[in-house]
Design a protein around this motif. Structure first.
Motif, PDB file in Angstrom:
ATOM      1  N   MET A  86      -0.514   5.421   2.472  1.00 14.49           N
ATOM      2  CA  MET A  86      -0.176   6.474   1.511  1.00 14.49           C
ATOM      3  C   MET A  86      -1.309   7.473   1.298  1.00 14.49           C
ATOM      4  O   MET A  86      -1.065   8.633   0.982  1.00 14.49           O
ATOM      5  CB  MET A  86       0.194   5.871   0.158  1.00 14.49           C
ATOM      6  N   THR A  87      -2.544   7.032   1.451  1.00 12.55           N
ATOM      7  CA  THR A  87      -3.689   7.888   1.136  1.00 12.55           C
ATOM      8  C   THR A  87      -4.451   8.365   2.374  1.00 12.55           C
ATOM      9  O   THR A  87      -5.470   9.050   2.246  1.00 12.55           O
ATOM     10  CB  THR A  87      -4.669   7.155   0.205  1.00 12.55           C
ATOM     11  N   ALA A  88      -3.974   8.045   3.550  1.00 13.06           N
ATOM     12  CA  ALA A  88      -4.689   8.350   4.801  1.00 13.06           C
ATOM     13  C   ALA A  88      -5.035   9.831   4.941  1.00 13.06           C
ATOM     14  O   ALA A  88      -6.114  10.166   5.436  1.00 13.06           O
ATOM     15  CB  ALA A  88      -3.866   7.877   5.989  1.00 13.06           C
ATOM     16  N   GLU A  89      -4.163  10.709   4.507  1.00 16.33           N
ATOM     17  CA  GLU A  89      -4.391  12.152   4.667  1.00 16.33           C
ATOM     18  C   GLU A  89      -5.619  12.659   3.918  1.00 16.33           C
ATOM     19  O   GLU A  89      -6.239  13.633   4.322  1.00 16.33           O
ATOM     20  CB  GLU A  89      -3.183  12.938   4.169  1.00 16.33           C
ATOM     21  N   MET A  90      -5.970  12.008   2.832  1.00 20.27           N
ATOM     22  CA  MET A  90      -7.090  12.473   2.019  1.00 20.27           C
ATOM     23  C   MET A  90      -8.443  11.973   2.536  1.00 20.27           C
ATOM     24  O   MET A  90      -9.448  12.661   2.366  1.00 20.27           O
ATOM     25  CB  MET A  90      -6.924  12.004   0.568  1.00 20.27           C
ATOM     26  N   HIS A 144       3.212   3.389 -11.992  1.00 21.67           N
ATOM     27  CA  HIS A 144       2.520   4.673 -11.905  1.00 21.67           C
ATOM     28  C   HIS A 144       3.071   5.623 -12.958  1.00 21.67           C
ATOM     29  O   HIS A 144       4.281   5.724 -13.158  1.00 21.67           O
ATOM     30  CB  HIS A 144       2.699   5.282 -10.513  1.00 21.67           C
ATOM     31  N   VAL A 145       2.183   6.340 -13.638  1.00 23.54           N
ATOM     32  CA  VAL A 145       2.586   7.286 -14.674  1.00 23.54           C
ATOM     33  C   VAL A 145       2.395   8.726 -14.184  1.00 23.54           C
ATOM     34  O   VAL A 145       3.325   9.520 -14.199  1.00 23.54           O
ATOM     35  CB  VAL A 145       1.810   7.055 -15.990  1.00 23.54           C
ATOM     36  N   ARG A 146       1.183   9.064 -13.750  1.00 18.81           N
ATOM     37  CA  ARG A 146       0.923  10.425 -13.283  1.00 18.81           C
ATOM     38  C   ARG A 146      -0.435  10.499 -12.603  1.00 18.81           C
ATOM     39  O   ARG A 146      -1.246   9.584 -12.715  1.00 18.81           O
ATOM     40  CB  ARG A 146       0.980  11.424 -14.425  1.00 18.81           C
ATOM     41  N   ASP A 147      -0.668  11.613 -11.923  1.00 21.74           N
ATOM     42  CA  ASP A 147      -1.941  11.899 -11.269  1.00 21.74           C
ATOM     43  C   ASP A 147      -2.364  13.319 -11.595  1.00 21.74           C
ATOM     44  O   ASP A 147      -1.523  14.194 -11.819  1.00 21.74           O
ATOM     45  CB  ASP A 147      -1.820  11.791  -9.742  1.00 21.74           C
ATOM     46  N   ALA A 155       3.666   8.385  -6.647  1.00 26.48           N
ATOM     47  CA  ALA A 155       4.590   8.454  -7.787  1.00 26.48           C
ATOM     48  C   ALA A 155       5.740   7.463  -7.671  1.00 26.48           C
ATOM     49  O   ALA A 155       6.389   7.159  -8.670  1.00 26.48           O
ATOM     50  CB  ALA A 155       5.122   9.870  -7.930  1.00 26.48           C
ATOM     51  N   THR A 156       5.972   6.931  -6.485  1.00 28.63           N
ATOM     52  CA  THR A 156       7.067   5.969  -6.292  1.00 28.63           C
ATOM     53  C   THR A 156       6.654   4.527  -6.608  1.00 28.63           C
ATOM     54  O   THR A 156       7.506   3.644  -6.609  1.00 28.63           O
ATOM     55  CB  THR A 156       7.577   6.008  -4.834  1.00 28.63           C
ATOM     56  N   MET A 157       5.397   4.295  -6.888  1.00 30.83           N
ATOM     57  CA  MET A 157       4.906   2.935  -7.095  1.00 30.83           C
ATOM     58  C   MET A 157       5.211   2.441  -8.512  1.00 30.83           C
ATOM     59  O   MET A 157       5.101   3.198  -9.479  1.00 30.83           O
ATOM     60  CB  MET A 157       3.392   2.871  -6.839  1.00 30.83           C
ATOM     61  N   PRO A 158       5.573   1.155  -8.637  1.00 31.09           N
ATOM     62  CA  PRO A 158       5.836   0.586  -9.965  1.00 31.09           C
ATOM     63  C   PRO A 158       4.603   0.679 -10.864  1.00 31.09           C
ATOM     64  O   PRO A 158       3.491   0.357 -10.444  1.00 31.09           O
ATOM     65  CB  PRO A 158       6.162  -0.882  -9.666  1.00 31.09           C
ATOM     66  N   ILE A 210      -4.373  -2.035  -9.273  1.00 29.77           N
ATOM     67  CA  ILE A 210      -5.127  -2.911  -8.361  1.00 29.77           C
ATOM     68  C   ILE A 210      -4.207  -3.490  -7.296  1.00 29.77           C
ATOM     69  O   ILE A 210      -4.576  -3.556  -6.120  1.00 29.77           O
ATOM     70  CB  ILE A 210      -5.851  -4.030  -9.137  1.00 29.77           C
ATOM     71  N   GLU A 211      -3.017  -3.894  -7.695  1.00 33.50           N
ATOM     72  CA  GLU A 211      -2.050  -4.437  -6.726  1.00 33.50           C
ATOM     73  C   GLU A 211      -1.744  -3.394  -5.650  1.00 33.50           C
ATOM     74  O   GLU A 211      -1.716  -3.697  -4.458  1.00 33.50           O
ATOM     75  CB  GLU A 211      -0.768  -4.857  -7.448  1.00 33.50           C
ATOM     76  N   TRP A 212      -1.525  -2.156  -6.071  1.00 31.18           N
ATOM     77  CA  TRP A 212      -1.265  -1.090  -5.105  1.00 31.18           C
ATOM     78  C   TRP A 212      -2.508  -0.814  -4.256  1.00 31.18           C
ATOM     79  O   TRP A 212      -2.426  -0.669  -3.040  1.00 31.18           O
ATOM     80  CB  TRP A 212      -0.818   0.180  -5.824  1.00 31.18           C
ATOM     81  N   LEU A 213      -3.685  -0.758  -4.884  1.00 35.27           N
ATOM     82  CA  LEU A 213      -4.936  -0.480  -4.190  1.00 35.27           C
ATOM     83  C   LEU A 213      -5.194  -1.490  -3.075  1.00 35.27           C
ATOM     84  O   LEU A 213      -5.668  -1.140  -1.999  1.00 35.27           O
ATOM     85  CB  LEU A 213      -6.095  -0.492  -5.189  1.00 35.27           C
ATOM     86  N   GLU A 214      -4.868  -2.747  -3.326  1.00 37.13           N
ATOM     87  CA  GLU A 214      -5.125  -3.817  -2.357  1.00 37.13           C
ATOM     88  C   GLU A 214      -3.982  -4.037  -1.373  1.00 37.13           C
ATOM     89  O   GLU A 214      -4.086  -4.864  -0.473  1.00 37.13           O
ATOM     90  CB  GLU A 214      -5.437  -5.116  -3.104  1.00 37.13           C
ATOM     91  N   SER A 215      -2.906  -3.294  -1.505  1.00 36.11           N
ATOM     92  CA  SER A 215      -1.741  -3.457  -0.628  1.00 36.11           C
ATOM     93  C   SER A 215      -1.906  -2.646   0.664  1.00 36.11           C
ATOM     94  O   SER A 215      -2.633  -1.656   0.688  1.00 36.11           O
ATOM     95  CB  SER A 215      -0.467  -3.007  -1.346  1.00 36.11           C
TER      96      SER A 215
END
Length: 101
Positions: free
Chosen positions: A75-79, A36-39, A31-34, A64-69
């Protein structure tokens, strides 16, 4: 109009509650990413372990920018340990918005 990324996933049915808790934590970070609207997280009724993760963004390029960063992995390691096989990612653009109020 916004774009929605839909991730069709299968997780260990015996660990659904843990997966959902991990999603909640990841969701707060994303939610902190530029842009981003919602999940949202949807579970297919009658099929344990079958989920659709929906992430809405202002523009596909922002996702895509976030996905490739490098931030994406941390950020997603826990899942990730919960996924039983590779997920299928699809993008949908909003065509007719839901009328508000």
């Amino acid at each position: 109009m916004t774009v929605r990324m839909m991730l069709f996933s299968t997780v260990d049915a015996e660990r659904e509650q843990e997966f959902e808790a991990a999603f909640s934590k990841v969701r707060e970070r994303v939610a902190t990413m530029p842009g981003h609207v919602r999940d949202e997280l949807l579970r297919l009724e009658g099929t344990a372990g079958s989920y659709v993760l929906i992430s809405e963004w202002e523009k596909r390029e922002q996702f895509i920018e976030w996905l490739e960063s490098p931030a994406h992995d941390s950020m997603t390691a826990e899942m990730r340990p919960f996924f039983l096989r590779p997920s299928e990612m699809r993008f949908y653009s909003l065509r007719v918005p839901f009328p508000r109020g």
